[in-house]
Design a protein around this motif. Structure first.
Motif, PDB file in Angstrom:
ATOM      1  N   GLN A 125      -0.759   4.631   3.274  1.00  0.00           N
ATOM      2  CA  GLN A 125      -0.257   4.763   4.632  1.00  0.00           C
ATOM      3  C   GLN A 125      -1.498   4.836   5.496  1.00  0.00           C
ATOM      4  N   GLN A 159       4.240  -0.888   1.569  1.00  0.00           N
ATOM      5  CA  GLN A 159       5.789  -1.439   1.476  1.00  0.00           C
ATOM      6  C   GLN A 159       5.849  -2.215   0.013  1.00  0.00           C
ATOM      7  N   LEU A 160       5.113  -2.737  -0.533  1.00  0.00           N
ATOM      8  CA  LEU A 160       5.063  -3.244  -1.692  1.00  0.00           C
ATOM      9  C   LEU A 160       5.013  -2.279  -2.961  1.00  0.00           C
ATOM     10  N   GLN A 161       4.550  -1.409  -2.792  1.00  0.00           N
ATOM     11  CA  GLN A 161       4.249  -0.326  -3.555  1.00  0.00           C
ATOM     12  C   GLN A 161       5.790   0.172  -3.639  1.00  0.00           C
ATOM     13  N   THR A 188       1.591   0.923   5.289  1.00  0.00           N
ATOM     14  CA  THR A 188       0.989  -0.440   4.968  1.00  0.00           C
ATOM     15  C   THR A 188       1.930  -1.546   4.517  1.00  0.00           C
ATOM     16  N   ARG A 189       1.456  -2.820   4.518  1.00  0.00           N
ATOM     17  CA  ARG A 189       2.048  -3.620   3.746  1.00  0.00           C
ATOM     18  C   ARG A 189       2.089  -3.534   2.460  1.00  0.00           C
ATOM     19  N   ALA A 190       0.682  -3.243   1.946  1.00  0.00           N
ATOM     20  CA  ALA A 190       0.698  -2.812   0.615  1.00  0.00           C
ATOM     21  C   ALA A 190       1.530  -1.704   0.044  1.00  0.00           C
ATOM     22  N   GLU A 229       1.754   4.738   9.642  1.00  0.00           N
ATOM     23  CA  GLU A 229       2.257   3.607   9.415  1.00  0.00           C
ATOM     24  C   GLU A 229       2.306   3.428   7.845  1.00  0.00           C
TER      25      GLU A 229
END
Ligand SMILES: [Zn+2]
Length: 126
Positions: free
Chosen positions: A16, A35-37, A31-33, A29
């Motif tokens: 985050q 979200q993938l986690q 992060t994109r990483a 937020e």
């Protein structure tokens, strides 16, 4: 996020990033990483059953919390801790706890109605 399945229950904390606007508004937020986690964290029969996050002051569900697409299934729980997490020192009763229902998020006030859905480590739900 708290996941649950036949393998048990586990806490998943995604990456985050805190953010502060020029007017002092703060948010976090995923992060994109992150979200993938979250996407990779679930095995076959697992499901995210609850989300816990903190607000800088009062505990409530913001419009952004209502719109968060991560938990949308009926029965999901959302817990908001006041005062940057320090509110947990006062127990779950200091937190906002909401349950996802077909019409949206419903606030569960402390008491038997909430205790039906939440159990704490000491079994009290508080
Ligand atoms: Zn929030």
């Amino acid at each position: 996020m708290i996941k649950h399945g036949s393998g048990g229950t586990a806490l998943v904390i995604p990456e985050q990033r805190p953010w502060r606007s020029p007017t002092g508004h703060v948010s976090v937020e995923v992060t994109r990483a992150g979200q993938l986690q979250l996407a990779r964290a679930l095995d076959g029969d697992e499901l995210f059953v609850a989300r816990i996050h903190s607000h800088p002051a009062e505990a409530f569900h913001s419009p952004a919390d209502d719109a968060n697409p991560v938990l949308t299934h009926e029965g999901a729980l959302s817990i908001v801790v006041p005062f940057f997490g320090l509110g947990l020192r006062r127990g779950l009763e200091a937190c906002a706890v909401l349950r996802r229902e077909p019409t949206g998020w419903r606030d569960l006030t402390p008491g038997p109605g909430r205790d039906r859905w939440i159990r704490t480590a000491d079994g009290s739900g508080r």
